[in-house]
Design a protein around this motif. Structure first.
Motif, mmCIF file in Angstrom:
data_model
loop_
_atom_site.group_PDB
_atom_site.id
_atom_site.type_symbol
_atom_site.label_atom_id
_atom_site.label_comp_id
_atom_site.label_asym_id
_atom_site.label_seq_id
_atom_site.Cartn_x
_atom_site.Cartn_y
_atom_site.Cartn_z
ATOM 1 N N ALA A 85 35.522 33.740 40.403
ATOM 2 C CA ALA A 85 35.689 35.145 40.797
ATOM 3 C C ALA A 85 34.614 35.971 40.094
ATOM 4 O O ALA A 85 33.863 35.473 39.242
ATOM 5 N N GLY A 86 34.587 37.234 40.442
ATOM 6 C CA GLY A 86 33.673 38.151 39.757
ATOM 7 C C GLY A 86 34.468 39.138 38.938
ATOM 8 O O GLY A 86 35.467 38.776 38.319
ATOM 9 N N GLY A 87 34.048 40.384 38.968
ATOM 10 C CA GLY A 87 34.758 41.425 38.230
ATOM 11 C C GLY A 87 34.775 41.141 36.742
ATOM 12 O O GLY A 87 33.833 40.564 36.176
ATOM 13 N N SER A 88 35.890 41.494 36.111
ATOM 14 C CA SER A 88 35.945 41.412 34.648
ATOM 15 C C SER A 88 35.938 39.971 34.133
ATOM 16 O O SER A 88 35.644 39.734 32.965
ATOM 17 N N ASP A 114 34.704 34.822 45.977
ATOM 18 C CA ASP A 114 34.383 35.956 46.832
ATOM 19 C C ASP A 114 33.062 36.538 46.365
ATOM 20 O O ASP A 114 32.610 36.282 45.248
ATOM 21 N N ARG A 116 30.451 40.153 46.973
ATOM 22 C CA ARG A 116 30.109 41.418 47.622
ATOM 23 C C ARG A 116 28.762 41.202 48.317
ATOM 24 O O ARG A 116 27.876 40.558 47.729
ATOM 25 N N ASN A 126 28.592 39.329 42.230
ATOM 26 C CA ASN A 126 29.354 38.411 41.377
ATOM 27 C C ASN A 126 28.467 37.254 40.924
ATOM 28 O O ASN A 126 28.524 36.826 39.765
ATOM 29 N N GLY A 195 40.304 36.020 39.154
ATOM 30 C CA GLY A 195 40.680 37.282 38.534
ATOM 31 C C GLY A 195 41.712 37.939 39.439
ATOM 32 O O GLY A 195 42.079 37.394 40.483
ATOM 33 N N PHE A 196 42.184 39.085 39.057
ATOM 34 C CA PHE A 196 43.054 39.863 39.950
ATOM 35 C C PHE A 196 42.858 41.330 39.609
ATOM 36 O O PHE A 196 42.644 41.699 38.463
ATOM 37 N N GLY A 197 42.941 42.132 40.655
ATOM 38 C CA GLY A 197 42.741 43.569 40.446
ATOM 39 C C GLY A 197 44.039 44.243 40.039
ATOM 40 O O GLY A 197 45.113 43.640 40.124
ATOM 41 N N HIS A 201 45.019 42.158 44.026
ATOM 42 C CA HIS A 201 44.173 41.361 44.926
ATOM 43 C C HIS A 201 43.547 40.202 44.177
ATOM 44 O O HIS A 201 43.322 40.276 42.961
ATOM 45 N N CYS A 203 40.315 37.184 44.882
ATOM 46 C CA CYS A 203 39.119 37.010 45.711
ATOM 47 C C CYS A 203 38.852 38.386 46.352
ATOM 48 O O CYS A 203 38.936 39.396 45.663
ATOM 49 N N LYS A 227 38.159 48.226 47.975
ATOM 50 C CA LYS A 227 37.355 48.390 46.753
ATOM 51 C C LYS A 227 35.900 48.221 47.182
ATOM 52 O O LYS A 227 35.580 47.247 47.862
ATOM 53 N N ARG A 232 32.184 42.187 52.360
ATOM 54 C CA ARG A 232 32.251 41.092 51.388
ATOM 55 C C ARG A 232 32.566 39.801 52.123
ATOM 56 O O ARG A 232 32.944 39.820 53.286
ATOM 57 N N LYS A 255 45.557 45.068 32.621
ATOM 58 C CA LYS A 255 46.137 44.011 33.459
ATOM 59 C C LYS A 255 47.635 43.850 33.208
ATOM 60 O O LYS A 255 48.283 42.997 33.838
#
Ligand SMILES: O=C1O[C@H](COP(=O)(O)O)[C@@H](O)[C@H](O)[C@H]1O
Length: 296
Positions: A85-88, A114, A116, A126, A195-197, A201, A203, A227, A232, A255
């Motif tokens: 995953a990406g994000g944090s 996933d 962007r 990502n 990860g999860f938002g 969410h 991916c 988002k 994406r 989180k």
């Protein structure tokens, strides 16, 4: 390891993809039985949870889990397939450099769960984030790092559909030799780092989004991501659930609310996509992220 408590709990339940199945009542029997036939979705879900104190503890626990899975996969099949995953989560990836001497990075095959639809150098990418955090410094061959085709992302608008088609083609070309297929013909990654938002969410599968019900296609385009950026590509939920092991990392107070809801409420109605992950699931949670859980 710094900050890793010895406390790991394991729970097993019979959670399946009832949300998707129930909503698919109008679909053909053939489609239904494909969904129902997936062993990872219909079998027991085993959730192992490791509680650590700090975000450094999360990173250390993550390194241990990845190192072991990589060694096991390489010993049995010669490669380790992992999707990120990406994000944090990207902030945690750098810790894997500590294991450089013990991990056979040369035998990894890496995808992104996933992405962007932006150029790799874009701060939103990502792949770009993971490259800077880890892959610039370890020896995964460039040909084994499967990023989306950035030439298709001159603009975000209009990029998702061609990117998803090209990315799925890359993935299909690796099956079944580098990435096995399960009995339902789905790719079986050795490990997903998810990860999860704050909305739950995973991916780029967002709460109550139509794509959660998709059963055809491994890599799906999304053109209306709530988002940004809107366009994406994402693994489908069946591809997520077909993976051998899914690892969630929950770190920080931001989180906490969603960690408690995913693990303690686990709604199956699509309102929290992370709660639809089944099979062999591992959670690594620090004290801040665990702070709203009632049972830990
Ligand atoms: O947009 C995305 O968000 C999720 C969660 O990211 P976080 O920064 O809230 O942890 C991430 O897992 C996904 O890969 C990413 O594209």
């Amino acid at each position: 390891m710094r900050g890793v408590s010895a406390r790991t709990t394991t729970t097993t339940d019979r959670r399946d993809a009832s949300w998707a199945r129930d909503r698919l009542g109008a679909r053909t029997t053939a489609n239904r039985s494909r969904i129902g036939g997936s062993s990872s979705r219909m079998g027991a879900t085993t959730t192992r949870t490791t509680y650590v104190e700090t975000s450094e503890g999360c990173a250390d626990a993550l390194v241990a889990v990845v190192k072991n899975a990589s060694a096991r996969a390489i010993a049995s099949r010669g490669t380790f397939s992992i999707a990120l995953a990406g994000g944090s989560l990207i902030r945690m990836l750098g810790a894997l450099k500590k294991a450089d001497a013990e991990v056979e990075f040369g035998k990894w095959v890496v995808f992104w769960v996933d992405e962007r639809c932006v150029k790799w150098a874009d701060a939103e990418s990502n792949f770009g984030g993971a490259k800077r955090a880890l892959f610039d410094d370890v020896d995964v061959p460039k040909s084994s790092l499967f990023a989306i085709d950035e030439t298709l992302c001159e603009t975000n608008a209009g990029a998702a559909i061609p990117c998803a088609e090209a990315y799925e083609k890359d993935l299909r070309a690796l099956t079944p030799h580098a990435i096995e297929l399960d009995a339902n013909g789905l790719p079986v990654f050795d490990m997903l780092l998810l990860g999860f938002g704050p909305d739950g969410h995973i991916c780029s599968l967002f709460p109550n989004h139509e794509l959660l019900k998709a059963t055809d296609g491994w890599i799906l385009p999304i053109t209306d991501s709530p988002k940004p950026p809107p366009e994406r590509v994402t693994f489908s939920l069946p591809v997520v659930n077909a993976a051998r092991e899914k690892v969630f990392v929950a770190s920080g107070e931001g989180k906490a609310e969603m960690t408690a809801r995913i693990l303690e409420e686990a709604p199956q109605d699509g309102s929290i996509p992370a709660a639809l992950v089944t099979g062999n699931v591992r959670w690594i949670i620090d004290a801040a992220a665990a702070s709203k859980m009632r049972n830990k």
